[in-house]
Design an enzyme around this catalytic site. Structure first.
Site, PDB file in Angstrom:
ATOM      1  CE  LYS A 222       8.917  32.465  42.072  1.00  0.00           C
ATOM      2  NZ  LYS A 222       8.034  32.317  43.225  1.00  0.00           N
ATOM      3  CE  LYS A 276       8.978  28.523  41.485  1.00  0.00           C
ATOM      4  NZ  LYS A 276       8.194  29.199  42.468  1.00  0.00           N
TER       5      LYS A 276
HETATM    6  C1  PBG Z   1       4.916  31.787  45.168  1.00  0.00           C
HETATM    7  C2  PBG Z   1       5.393  30.608  44.433  1.00  0.00           C
HETATM    8  C3  PBG Z   1       5.170  30.264  43.093  1.00  0.00           C
HETATM    9  C4  PBG Z   1       5.702  28.993  42.920  1.00  0.00           C
HETATM   10  C5  PBG Z   1       6.287  28.619  44.131  1.00  0.00           C
HETATM   11  N1  PBG Z   1       6.093  29.635  45.065  1.00  0.00           N
HETATM   12  C6  PBG Z   1       4.427  30.952  42.010  1.00  0.00           C
HETATM   13  C7  PBG Z   1       4.778  32.294  41.595  1.00  0.00           C
HETATM   14  O1  PBG Z   1       5.823  32.842  41.919  1.00  0.00           O
HETATM   15  O2  PBG Z   1       3.942  32.870  40.894  1.00  0.00           O
HETATM   16  C8  PBG Z   1       5.641  28.212  41.650  1.00  0.00           C
HETATM   17  C9  PBG Z   1       5.724  26.732  41.789  1.00  0.00           C
HETATM   18  C10 PBG Z   1       5.269  25.967  40.609  1.00  0.00           C
HETATM   19  O3  PBG Z   1       4.914  26.502  39.542  1.00  0.00           O
HETATM   20  O4  PBG Z   1       5.263  24.731  40.739  1.00  0.00           O
HETATM   21  N2  PBG Z   1       5.666  32.927  45.165  1.00  0.00           N
END
Ligand code: PBG
Length: 354
Positions: A222, A276
């Protein structure tokens, strides 16, 4: 087979050359790639990747209240839903043959604190939604995100001390959050926090507490991304987030590091791994799939959705075609499934065409 080359091209010859070409138009080509594209049936026959409803996970936003759907301004077509409405969309997902939905809460500012304690409340919005969905539709998969950001006053995914995100202390809380969600009946725990060691700790705790069947889909690679902006609006942490998440989420310039992250999560017990965001990281999806041959998922995140939905709303692109093209691109890159806010729309289109 021979490809014939003509004389060097001179611009002033162009009109005459065009005339000559029309008079004797055939190149001596044996192999013509266009033959297999000549009609829709032929294109279907040689198509390498197909998107089906089985590939989709539909992320939804839960908010407190009753019988209300509140549009998320930066995500045209996406609403925050009260628990009763989430159940209606779960029904829609089931009817569309979407195998799994993912839940994210909008937490009232009054319920947020430094520790994100609301994450451990067995009656928080996510747990309420899981119970309500499972009661009516026990056969649909429910995935819950594990991370503290929807619950913390500072908008970070972990506990903070002296401006630093604490790793091991955070993992201890995430384990409790995962158990709280498993207790509510969730099927898949999806840690999105990027703390080190959380997959192993959560797996052990699930197994020790009778949740051996609960799967873990780890947000393994991520990245610290600008594409999460609209999501932070949707869960109400855009304004509260102080600083950025670069001490725990990955640097977007890195690729080998993604393989190390994924390798660790698999070793710690992840059943499925995720990359992601999606579109800017298709190369990572391909490397991860080729390297580990694991069930590999990709998250088409809020900013990717907003770009396509926003441009389409302005008439700048054909939204439906861009949606389908983006989704099959993930399949082509090697993804087994896609978390996407387009899930219901894409499923409807797939259904209409089959
Ligand atoms: C939380 C999380 C996030 C997303 C999914 N879980 C945001 C982040 O890490 O700031 C992002 C999902 C999206 O942008 O659609 N940790």
């Amino acid at each position: 087979m021979a490809i014939k080359f003509g004389r060097p091209i001179e611009l002033r010859d162009a009109p005459r050359r065009q005339k000559d070409a029309l008079a004797s138009p055939s190149l001596d080509l044996t192999i013509r790639m266009r033959r297999n594209r000549k009609s829709e049936w032929a294109r279907r026959l040689v198509r390498e990747n197909v998107l089906t409803t089985d590939d989709l996970i539909w992320p939804m936003f839960v908010v407190d209240g009753h019988n209300t759907r509140t549009p998320v301004a930066s995500m045209p077509g996406v609403d925050r839903l009260t628990v009763d409405q989430i159940v209606r969309d779960a029904e829609r997902a089931a009817k569309l043959n979407i195998p799994c939905i993912a839940l994210f809460p909008f937490t009232e500012p009054a319920l947020r604190d430094e520790q994100g304690s609301e994450a451990l409340n067995p009656d928080n919005l996510v747990c309420q939604a899981v119970r309500a969905i499972k009661k009516e539709f026990p056969d649909i998969g429910v995935l819950c995100d594990v991370a503290l950001d929807p619950f913390t006053s500072h908008g970070h995914d972990g506990l903070i001390e002296g401006g630093k995100i604490l790793n091991d202390e955070t993992v201890a809380v995430l384990v409790q959050q995962a158990l709280t969600q498993a207790e509510a009946g969730c099927d898949v725990i999806a840690p999105s926090d990027m703390m080190d060691g959380r997959i192993g700790a959560i797996r052990e705790a699930l197994d020790d507490n009778g949740f051996g069947d609960v799967q873990i889909m780890s947000y393994a690679a991520k990245y610290a991304s600008a594409f999460y902006g609209p999501f932070r609006d949707a869960i109400g942490s855009a304004k509260t987030l102080t600083g950025d998440k670069r001490t725990y989420q990955m640097d977007s310039a890195n690729s080998d590091e993604a393989l190390r992250e994924v390798e660790l999560d698999i070793a710690e017990g992840a059943d499925m791994v995720m990359v992601k965001p999606g579109m800017p990281y298709l190369d990572i999806v391909r490397r991860v799939k080729d390297h580990f041959a694991m069930p590999t998922f990709v998250y088409q995140v809020s900013g990717e959705y907003a770009m396509i939905a926003g441009a389409a709303a302005n008439g700048w692109i054909d939204g439906e075609r861009a949606m389908m093209e983006s989704l099959v691109g993930f399949k082509r890159a090697g993804a087994d499934g896609i978390l996407t806010y387009f899930a219901p729309k894409a499923a409807e289109k797939i259904k209409a065409e089959s």
